[in-house]
Design a protein around this motif. Sequence first.
Motif, mmCIF file in Angstrom:
data_model
loop_
_atom_site.group_PDB
_atom_site.id
_atom_site.type_symbol
_atom_site.label_atom_id
_atom_site.label_comp_id
_atom_site.label_asym_id
_atom_site.label_seq_id
_atom_site.Cartn_x
_atom_site.Cartn_y
_atom_site.Cartn_z
ATOM 1 N N LEU A 38 0.965 -0.764 0.144
ATOM 2 C CA LEU A 38 0.108 -0.052 0.361
ATOM 3 C C LEU A 38 1.204 1.122 0.115
ATOM 4 O O LEU A 38 2.180 0.668 0.407
ATOM 5 C CB LEU A 38 -0.802 0.330 0.896
ATOM 6 C CG LEU A 38 -2.178 -0.831 1.261
ATOM 7 C CD1 LEU A 38 -3.115 -0.938 2.526
ATOM 8 C CD2 LEU A 38 -2.426 -0.844 -0.314
ATOM 9 N N PRO A 39 0.131 2.397 -0.390
ATOM 10 C CA PRO A 39 1.142 3.365 -0.644
ATOM 11 C C PRO A 39 1.453 4.556 0.689
ATOM 12 O O PRO A 39 0.753 3.871 2.036
ATOM 13 C CB PRO A 39 0.337 4.722 -1.221
ATOM 14 C CG PRO A 39 -0.979 4.189 -1.432
ATOM 15 C CD PRO A 39 -0.579 2.190 -1.443
ATOM 16 N N VAL A 40 2.743 5.135 0.815
ATOM 17 C CA VAL A 40 3.176 4.741 2.027
ATOM 18 C C VAL A 40 3.055 6.919 1.593
ATOM 19 O O VAL A 40 3.300 7.752 1.363
ATOM 20 C CB VAL A 40 4.124 5.344 2.200
ATOM 21 C CG1 VAL A 40 4.934 5.999 3.270
ATOM 22 C CG2 VAL A 40 4.974 3.387 2.922
ATOM 23 N N MET A 41 2.196 7.713 3.185
ATOM 24 C CA MET A 41 2.677 9.109 2.838
ATOM 25 C C MET A 41 2.085 9.696 4.771
ATOM 26 O O MET A 41 1.556 8.791 5.212
ATOM 27 C CB MET A 41 1.069 9.765 2.419
ATOM 28 C CG MET A 41 1.003 11.589 2.446
ATOM 29 S SD MET A 41 -0.133 11.870 1.567
ATOM 30 C CE MET A 41 -0.334 13.957 2.717
ATOM 31 N N LEU A 42 2.966 10.047 5.536
ATOM 32 C CA LEU A 42 3.993 10.830 6.148
ATOM 33 C C LEU A 42 3.901 12.024 6.857
ATOM 34 O O LEU A 42 4.372 12.849 5.393
ATOM 35 C CB LEU A 42 5.152 9.984 6.543
ATOM 36 C CG LEU A 42 5.413 8.410 6.692
ATOM 37 C CD1 LEU A 42 6.996 8.206 7.930
ATOM 38 C CD2 LEU A 42 4.090 7.888 7.523
ATOM 39 N N GLY A 49 12.693 5.192 -3.325
ATOM 40 C CA GLY A 49 11.656 4.969 -3.179
ATOM 41 C C GLY A 49 10.808 5.943 -2.501
ATOM 42 O O GLY A 49 9.553 5.859 -3.597
ATOM 43 N N PHE A 50 11.408 6.839 -2.068
ATOM 44 C CA PHE A 50 10.764 7.281 -1.339
ATOM 45 C C PHE A 50 10.576 8.697 -2.045
ATOM 46 O O PHE A 50 11.606 9.109 -2.688
ATOM 47 C CB PHE A 50 11.110 7.944 0.428
ATOM 48 C CG PHE A 50 10.805 6.712 1.186
ATOM 49 C CD1 PHE A 50 11.828 5.882 1.652
ATOM 50 C CD2 PHE A 50 9.361 7.099 1.517
ATOM 51 C CE1 PHE A 50 11.422 4.661 2.652
ATOM 52 C CE2 PHE A 50 9.494 6.134 2.523
ATOM 53 C CZ PHE A 50 9.885 4.795 2.476
ATOM 54 N N LYS A 88 5.272 7.401 -0.781
ATOM 55 C CA LYS A 88 5.937 6.661 -1.595
ATOM 56 C C LYS A 88 4.977 5.769 -1.920
ATOM 57 O O LYS A 88 3.662 5.559 -1.408
ATOM 58 C CB LYS A 88 6.329 5.584 -0.352
ATOM 59 C CG LYS A 88 7.741 4.395 -0.933
ATOM 60 C CD LYS A 88 8.668 2.908 -0.499
ATOM 61 C CE LYS A 88 9.481 2.368 -1.355
ATOM 62 N NZ LYS A 88 10.315 1.757 -0.376
ATOM 63 N N SER A 89 5.438 4.958 -3.386
ATOM 64 C CA SER A 89 3.578 4.480 -3.872
ATOM 65 C C SER A 89 3.316 2.665 -3.477
ATOM 66 O O SER A 89 2.619 2.708 -3.044
ATOM 67 C CB SER A 89 3.778 4.217 -5.303
ATOM 68 O OG SER A 89 5.105 3.617 -5.920
ATOM 69 N N SER A 90 4.548 2.508 -2.829
ATOM 70 C CA SER A 90 4.373 1.035 -2.045
ATOM 71 C C SER A 90 5.126 0.444 -1.254
ATOM 72 O O SER A 90 6.713 0.242 -1.347
ATOM 73 C CB SER A 90 4.626 -0.500 -3.409
ATOM 74 O OG SER A 90 4.102 -2.244 -2.690
ATOM 75 N N ARG A 132 6.320 6.480 13.337
ATOM 76 C CA ARG A 132 6.885 5.279 13.688
ATOM 77 C C ARG A 132 6.048 4.896 12.698
ATOM 78 O O ARG A 132 4.823 4.913 12.506
ATOM 79 C CB ARG A 132 7.012 4.365 15.368
ATOM 80 C CG ARG A 132 6.868 3.107 14.954
ATOM 81 C CD ARG A 132 7.271 2.298 15.878
ATOM 82 N NE ARG A 132 8.264 3.356 16.725
ATOM 83 C CZ ARG A 132 9.917 3.319 16.888
ATOM 84 N NH1 ARG A 132 10.195 2.396 16.577
ATOM 85 N NH2 ARG A 132 10.755 3.664 18.103
ATOM 86 N N LEU A 133 6.572 4.129 11.074
ATOM 87 C CA LEU A 133 6.129 3.633 10.264
ATOM 88 C C LEU A 133 6.390 1.875 10.496
ATOM 89 O O LEU A 133 7.186 1.420 11.341
ATOM 90 C CB LEU A 133 6.560 4.264 9.625
ATOM 91 C CG LEU A 133 6.408 2.870 8.126
ATOM 92 C CD1 LEU A 133 4.518 3.075 7.660
ATOM 93 C CD2 LEU A 133 6.657 3.498 6.294
ATOM 94 N N LYS A 134 5.184 1.405 10.058
ATOM 95 C CA LYS A 134 4.924 -0.641 10.245
ATOM 96 C C LYS A 134 4.712 -0.891 9.791
ATOM 97 O O LYS A 134 3.012 -0.552 9.254
ATOM 98 C CB LYS A 134 4.045 -1.007 12.534
ATOM 99 C CG LYS A 134 4.418 -2.127 12.365
ATOM 100 C CD LYS A 134 3.760 -2.199 13.726
ATOM 101 C CE LYS A 134 3.318 -3.806 13.661
ATOM 102 N NZ LYS A 134 2.513 -4.026 15.039
ATOM 103 N N VAL A 135 5.011 -1.648 9.073
ATOM 104 C CA VAL A 135 4.416 -1.929 7.468
ATOM 105 C C VAL A 135 4.848 -3.478 7.823
ATOM 106 O O VAL A 135 5.056 -4.169 8.377
ATOM 107 C CB VAL A 135 5.306 -1.862 6.343
ATOM 108 C CG1 VAL A 135 4.761 -2.900 4.941
ATOM 109 C CG2 VAL A 135 5.768 -0.766 6.123
#
Lengths: 112, 115
Positions: A17-21, A61-62, A77-79, A107-110
């Motif tokens: 999924l896409p990321v946006m912070l 990728g960011f 980031k797109s993915s 904090r990003l948790k994938v």
Amino acid sequence: GDSVTQTEGLVTLTEGLPVMLNCTYQSTYSPFLFWYVQHLNEAPKLLLKSFTDNKRPEHQGFHATLHKSSSSFHLQKSSAQLSDSALYYCALSDRGNYKYVFGAGTRLKVIA
Amino acid sequence: GGIITQTPKFLIGQEGQKLTLKCQQNFNHDTMYWYRQDSGKGLRLIYYSITENDLQKGDLSEGYDASREKKSSFSLTVTSAQKNEMAVFLCASSPDWGGYTGQLYFGEGSKLTVL
């Protein structure tokens, strides 16, 4: 004074999924904006830095776009990948100020 | 490439004790920084130094002293450790005058626990 706001303390995403912070800032001058990333038990390191000529910085990728009109420098980031799980700091520095100002961090948790 | 080395990596102290953290960099950078890292509060500047023997207070300097004996080293002293305090201290350096346009290079941190 200068300030940086990161509204999300924790973002949990499914892989792919896409990321946006989010990052917004207040500054007296025209600052440089940075994104730093810190993986577990490692030193923070530079991920992205804004350019003066409106180019969009990209790394691993960011990417992030500096919008002066809205005082924002959101990280995208797109993915998302599992290896993107880390603590992300937005920061600024500006003319006449030797001090960087950091946001509270996101904090990003994938997850798979 | 260069490296920033922080010692010790883990420090356990007693309430009221004076505790010192050390930082060495081999980048030959002029500016060095000490930050405190607390969850949800970001990185807060304690002290910075723009050259050997220079010291500048940051936003969180109360309760700390610093020393820049030479260009490559920057020490931070907790003057009186607070009971139950836990924090991570990050040392950083920057190649630019004041770090205006350049990035910060960080050490891996020193984790302080006060019993």
